[in-house]
Design a protein around this motif. Structure first.
Motif, PDB file in Angstrom:
ATOM      1  N   GLU A   1       0.796   4.322  -2.680  1.00 22.40           N
ATOM      2  CA  GLU A   1       0.599   5.722  -2.277  1.00 22.40           C
ATOM      3  C   GLU A   1       1.679   6.615  -2.861  1.00 22.40           C
ATOM      4  O   GLU A   1       1.402   7.730  -3.306  1.00 22.40           O
ATOM      5  CB  GLU A   1       0.577   5.829  -0.749  1.00 22.40           C
ATOM      6  CG  GLU A   1      -0.674   5.273  -0.117  1.00 22.40           C
ATOM      7  CD  GLU A   1      -0.602   5.255   1.401  1.00 22.40           C
ATOM      8  OE1 GLU A   1       0.398   5.742   1.968  1.00 22.40           O
ATOM      9  OE2 GLU A   1      -1.562   4.746   2.010  1.00 22.40           O
TER      10      GLU A   1
ATOM     11  N   ARG B   1       0.839  -1.207   0.000  1.00 21.00           N
ATOM     12  CA  ARG B   1       0.000   0.000   0.000  1.00 21.00           C
ATOM     13  C   ARG B   1       0.868   1.249   0.000  1.00 21.00           C
ATOM     14  O   ARG B   1       0.540   2.228  -0.648  1.00 21.00           O
ATOM     15  CB  ARG B   1      -0.938  -0.037   1.222  1.00 21.00           C
ATOM     16  CG  ARG B   1      -1.840   1.143   1.348  1.00 21.00           C
ATOM     17  CD  ARG B   1      -2.934   1.107   0.303  1.00 21.00           C
ATOM     18  NE  ARG B   1      -3.730   2.296   0.419  1.00 21.00           N
ATOM     19  CZ  ARG B   1      -4.339   2.878  -0.566  1.00 21.00           C
ATOM     20  NH1 ARG B   1      -4.277   2.361  -1.766  1.00 21.00           N
ATOM     21  NH2 ARG B   1      -5.033   3.967  -0.387  1.00 21.00           N
TER      22      ARG B   1
ATOM     23  N   GLN C   1      -8.543  12.709 -10.279  1.00 19.51           N
ATOM     24  CA  GLN C   1      -8.184  12.648  -8.864  1.00 19.51           C
ATOM     25  C   GLN C   1      -9.083  11.727  -8.034  1.00 19.51           C
ATOM     26  O   GLN C   1      -8.708  11.332  -6.933  1.00 19.51           O
ATOM     27  CB  GLN C   1      -8.166  14.041  -8.256  1.00 19.51           C
ATOM     28  CG  GLN C   1      -9.519  14.698  -8.130  1.00 19.51           C
ATOM     29  CD  GLN C   1      -9.396  16.103  -7.589  1.00 19.51           C
ATOM     30  OE1 GLN C   1      -8.317  16.569  -7.262  1.00 19.51           O
ATOM     31  NE2 GLN C   1     -10.515  16.799  -7.510  1.00 19.51           N
ATOM     32  N   HIS C   2     -10.238  11.359  -8.527  1.00 20.28           N
ATOM     33  CA  HIS C   2     -11.134  10.487  -7.785  1.00 20.28           C
ATOM     34  C   HIS C   2     -10.655   9.033  -7.727  1.00 20.28           C
ATOM     35  O   HIS C   2     -11.171   8.242  -6.954  1.00 20.28           O
ATOM     36  CB  HIS C   2     -12.553  10.549  -8.364  1.00 20.28           C
ATOM     37  CG  HIS C   2     -12.637  10.070  -9.782  1.00 20.28           C
ATOM     38  ND1 HIS C   2     -12.281  10.873 -10.848  1.00 20.28           N
ATOM     39  CD2 HIS C   2     -13.007   8.876 -10.298  1.00 20.28           C
ATOM     40  CE1 HIS C   2     -12.453  10.196 -11.972  1.00 20.28           C
ATOM     41  NE2 HIS C   2     -12.885   8.976 -11.666  1.00 20.28           N
ATOM     42  N   HIS C   3      -9.662   8.672  -8.539  1.00 21.16           N
ATOM     43  CA  HIS C   3      -9.131   7.306  -8.521  1.00 21.16           C
ATOM     44  C   HIS C   3      -8.283   7.095  -7.270  1.00 21.16           C
ATOM     45  O   HIS C   3      -7.519   7.971  -6.871  1.00 21.16           O
ATOM     46  CB  HIS C   3      -8.309   7.019  -9.777  1.00 21.16           C
ATOM     47  CG  HIS C   3      -9.132   7.049 -11.018  1.00 21.16           C
ATOM     48  ND1 HIS C   3      -9.982   6.022 -11.372  1.00 21.16           N
ATOM     49  CD2 HIS C   3      -9.268   7.983 -11.978  1.00 21.16           C
ATOM     50  CE1 HIS C   3     -10.592   6.321 -12.504  1.00 21.16           C
ATOM     51  NE2 HIS C   3     -10.174   7.520 -12.890  1.00 21.16           N
ATOM     52  N   THR C   4      -8.404   5.935  -6.668  1.00 23.96           N
ATOM     53  CA  THR C   4      -7.749   5.688  -5.379  1.00 23.96           C
ATOM     54  C   THR C   4      -6.497   4.830  -5.479  1.00 23.96           C
ATOM     55  O   THR C   4      -5.762   4.705  -4.506  1.00 23.96           O
ATOM     56  CB  THR C   4      -8.731   5.019  -4.400  1.00 23.96           C
ATOM     57  OG1 THR C   4      -9.229   3.820  -5.001  1.00 23.96           O
ATOM     58  CG2 THR C   4      -9.878   5.967  -4.077  1.00 23.96           C
ATOM     59  N   THR C   5      -6.239   4.244  -6.643  1.00 21.47           N
ATOM     60  CA  THR C   5      -5.002   3.488  -6.819  1.00 21.47           C
ATOM     61  C   THR C   5      -4.207   4.081  -7.979  1.00 21.47           C
ATOM     62  O   THR C   5      -4.768   4.707  -8.885  1.00 21.47           O
ATOM     63  CB  THR C   5      -5.272   1.998  -7.121  1.00 21.47           C
ATOM     64  OG1 THR C   5      -5.915   1.893  -8.395  1.00 21.47           O
ATOM     65  CG2 THR C   5      -6.124   1.354  -6.043  1.00 21.47           C
TER      66      THR C   5
END
Length: 116
Positions: free
Chosen positions: A6, A2, A25-29
């Motif tokens: 990041e 993780r 920017q809404h993507h988390t990976t």
């Protein structure tokens, strides 16, 4: 794992302009964001197919323009070939060479016959 994702996500964000960042920017990976960036610049599968069709048409319709200098013809042709090479469209070098030679003006007739 993780922590690495990041870092990758942060690096992607740092390298983007504000306009592009706001759209992804809404993507988390990092993988999801990277894929979204690629889709933004390259388009989806349908758009890629449309681009390939347009390139095929451009190469098929490529002709010498009346009064055009050879240097200008070559520049236009190389620009189309570079776009073709940037896609996965497969046109052999032999076919491209034949197309270029056949599209030259009449004054190049003897030279093109000799080259062919």
């Amino acid at each position: 794992m993780r922590r690495g994702d990041e870092k990758a996500l942060s690096m992607l964000k740092l390298g983007l302009s504000w306009e592009i960042l706001t759209s992804v920017q809404h993507h988390t990976t990092s993988k999801a964001m990277y894929d979204a960036i690629i889709d933004t610049f390259e388009g989806d599968a349908e758009l890629k197919e449309i681009k390939k069709d347009m390139l095929k048409q451009q190469i098929d319709r490529f002709k010498f323009k009346s009064g055009e200098r050879l240097n200008s013809v070559l520049q236009r042709f190389v620009a189309i070939v570079n776009e073709i090479r940037a896609t996965d469209l497969q046109i052999s070098d032999n076919d491209l060479n034949k197309k270029l030679l056949s599209s030259l003006s009449r004054e190049w007739y003897t030279t093109t016959k000799f080259i062919k």
